[in-house]
Design a protein around this motif. Sequence first.
Motif, PDB file in Angstrom:
ATOM      1  N   ALA A 356       0.807  -1.219   0.000  1.00  0.00           N
ATOM      2  CA  ALA A 356       0.000   0.000   0.000  1.00  0.00           C
ATOM      3  C   ALA A 356       0.838   1.266   0.000  1.00  0.00           C
ATOM      4  N   ASP A 357       2.105   1.140   0.352  1.00  0.00           N
ATOM      5  CA  ASP A 357       2.955   2.328   0.405  1.00  0.00           C
ATOM      6  C   ASP A 357       3.904   2.387  -0.801  1.00  0.00           C
ATOM      7  N   HIS A 358       3.560   1.714  -1.900  1.00  0.00           N
ATOM      8  CA  HIS A 358       4.397   1.712  -3.104  1.00  0.00           C
ATOM      9  C   HIS A 358       3.632   2.326  -4.274  1.00  0.00           C
ATOM     10  N   HIS A 386       5.035   9.224   2.829  1.00  0.00           N
ATOM     11  CA  HIS A 386       5.057   7.834   3.277  1.00  0.00           C
ATOM     12  C   HIS A 386       4.986   6.839   2.118  1.00  0.00           C
ATOM     13  N   ILE A 387       4.710   7.341   0.917  1.00  0.00           N
ATOM     14  CA  ILE A 387       4.643   6.472  -0.264  1.00  0.00           C
ATOM     15  C   ILE A 387       6.032   6.356  -0.880  1.00  0.00           C
ATOM     16  N   ARG A 388       6.478   5.127  -1.054  1.00  0.00           N
ATOM     17  CA  ARG A 388       7.761   4.868  -1.716  1.00  0.00           C
ATOM     18  C   ARG A 388       7.541   4.779  -3.217  1.00  0.00           C
ATOM     19  N   THR A 389       8.333   5.519  -3.968  1.00  0.00           N
ATOM     20  CA  THR A 389       8.141   5.573  -5.418  1.00  0.00           C
ATOM     21  C   THR A 389       9.275   4.859  -6.145  1.00  0.00           C
ATOM     22  N   ALA A 390       8.958   4.349  -7.322  1.00  0.00           N
ATOM     23  CA  ALA A 390       9.948   3.687  -8.174  1.00  0.00           C
ATOM     24  C   ALA A 390       9.499   3.807  -9.621  1.00  0.00           C
ATOM     25  N   ARG A 406       2.806  -5.756  -7.341  1.00  0.00           N
ATOM     26  CA  ARG A 406       2.686  -5.485  -5.904  1.00  0.00           C
ATOM     27  C   ARG A 406       2.425  -4.012  -5.572  1.00  0.00           C
ATOM     28  N   SER A 407       2.697  -3.085  -6.486  1.00  0.00           N
ATOM     29  CA  SER A 407       2.517  -1.661  -6.186  1.00  0.00           C
ATOM     30  C   SER A 407       1.039  -1.287  -6.198  1.00  0.00           C
ATOM     31  N   LYS A 408       0.625  -0.523  -5.197  1.00  0.00           N
ATOM     32  CA  LYS A 408      -0.790  -0.123  -5.145  1.00  0.00           C
ATOM     33  C   LYS A 408      -1.100   0.930  -6.199  1.00  0.00           C
ATOM     34  N   TYR A 409      -0.193   1.892  -6.382  1.00  0.00           N
ATOM     35  CA  TYR A 409      -0.459   3.002  -7.301  1.00  0.00           C
ATOM     36  C   TYR A 409       0.359   2.800  -8.581  1.00  0.00           C
TER      37      TYR A 409
END
Length: 728
Positions: A356-358, A386-390, A406-409
């Motif tokens: 949820a934090d990706h 709090h969101i980790r970005t890639a 696996r990434s929520k967004y």
Amino acid sequence: MPRFSVIVPAYQVQAYLAECLDSVLAQSYPDFELIAVDDRSPDGCGAIIDEYAARDPRVRAVHLAQNAGLGMARNAGIDEARGDYLLFLDGDDTLTPHSLQAVADRLAATGDPDVLVFDYARTHWDGTTLRNRLADRLTEDGPAPFTLADRPGLLRVLMVAWNKAYRGEFVAREGFRFPAGYYEDTPWTFPVLMAAGSLATLDRVCVHYRQRRQGSILRTTSPRHFDVFDQYDRVFAHLTARPELERWRPELYARMLDHLTTVATRRDRLPRGSHPAFLRRARAHCRRHRAPGTPVPPGLRRALVRHGLHRTFRTLRLAAALRRRARASAGRGTRKLRAALLRLHYRVQRHLPLRADHALFAADPAPDHGCDPSALEAAFHAHAPHIRTAWLGRPDTAAHFTALARSKYLVHNAGFGPGLVKRPGQVYVQTRQGTPLGHTGLDLLEHPAAAHGTDFAGQLREVDCWDYVLSGNRHSTLTWERAHPGGYTTLEYGSPRNDAFQHATSADVARLRASLGVPEGAVAVLYVPARREHRRTQTPPLDPGRLLGLLGPRFTLLTRAPLGEPVQGARLVDVSGHPDLPSLCLASDALLTDFSPLMFDYAGLDRPVVLHTGDWDTFRTVRGAYLDLLACPPGPLARTEEEVAGVFASGHWRGVRSARLRAAFRARFCPYDDGGAGERVVRHVVLGQPAVPPGARGPVRPPAETQVRAPLASVPQPSGPLPVTEGR
């Protein structure tokens, strides 16, 4: 007597000859004669040459009584030449714009040397252009003119006649002539370079060397490739007759061995069964022309040619072919196995919990600092730390599919492709790529030329995965929902990539201009032409070099047009590879474009926009257009290069009418560009908070200005809450 005699031999090049002659006649430097030699060509070359000679006095036609070959045709041109300098150009090649001017300037700067060597680029049939890989040998650093002893590396540049300018008096004094047969450039180039009392270089692409799919001598299987032996006999005979040149024998021996190796190993040159005879002659030549103590260049292929080992050569060639086939077969099996394992990995990852934090970002083309996903990533960091970005990695890796599963967004400006399986709980934000001018999505069904190869069913499957689509204005909202119908929610919040316009300061603008080399006080014009789907090669409709000459010394041109050669001069800056388009906008004083959607973003800067509309009707026919730009332009219109220059010279580009057109355009297409678009998206999508309407963040200031012009008022912003449109 003209400064240059440009000699063009022609034989069976009727498809290319007109383009070749036009490239010479269109040169900005006027002092030249063009000698076109018809080598008794059986096609229409002779008639084409006569047509050009009849309508242009600079063209002189020479017709040979019988076909004599390239070397003899060039000699006929030399006999007719009256210029100070001789230049040769093959009938299927072209001179690049302004190259004669560049050659003339370099000759004057180096004291009229005997020979000037310039650069070339190979142009392939598919439109790609590749500069000479030994261009570093043509650097202009250091003293000039010089002799070959100072720069012996010039002997390794392609041994052709057409990448040099030769002083006519020097050629006549030394009695240089081209021999008959294939590879006639070899006994010309080497003696010329060794005999020249003064040499100079020009680090500029002056010739486009056409790589023809068929018809080229170097791609013709013929026993005449054995002519290479006679040509090198002539080179070494020249050396023997001049003992002072003996020092060059080791280098010429190495060049000969490389040349013979190339002819022997290329599959499309020697006829079947002739390799043993060729290698026997190569062995004899290497023994005859190698002086005692001459170092031998290393390498297995060179050794096989030098010793004439045709049986070993044939065996190794057969073994290499078998290895290639085995590797190709194994590679296909390996690729299939790897693809199956990656699909299995993706399926397993989709059964694991979402992170949820990706947030995963992707863009097409590759991620840069000027796209909406990149700007949204910055907004994620600022307002949802709090969101980790890639960013999405290579599609042939497990990490790619792990992040996708696996990434929520998920954030993209185009699409993740048919491999995407959107999971429950994933949130897909589609940013699109600016305000649409040309037709897109399902609207392209009516324009098959622009839609060639489009998978409309695949597009709709991707649309069904979208949760949110970003829109910068009501026009975009209505267009997206019609052209990409789906159940998503449209966030009409503005364009996040344009937030940089409001956040930049005057100091940022000055720094950007300095980094691009824009002179202080210059008017920087950003030239961004649109892509033409109906054209295979993307030649810019305006010639940046010629346009800059028309604009005058006060202007600097930042061009996103593909130039295909190094840019000369500080006033013409190639920014086609610059990764940050908003920065280029901020650094410029005006935008010159035709149908690029960048005009909608640039209008948010409230800086002048000039439209080149020469092929507007073609654009509308091929792709279709949602707006009639001629009826509601963001600034002055011009159809030709001269009209474009006139708009800038007269001051209309930033006059009262230009400002009035721009204000109306900006009010219509940039109503929410106040610097907070990215924040509004993050608050709505990630934090579940109401979007902050424009004006609530404080007074909207005008975007930072350059120092060339006075600040202009910012456009009024809409009042009230932002609309959120549900897709139907």
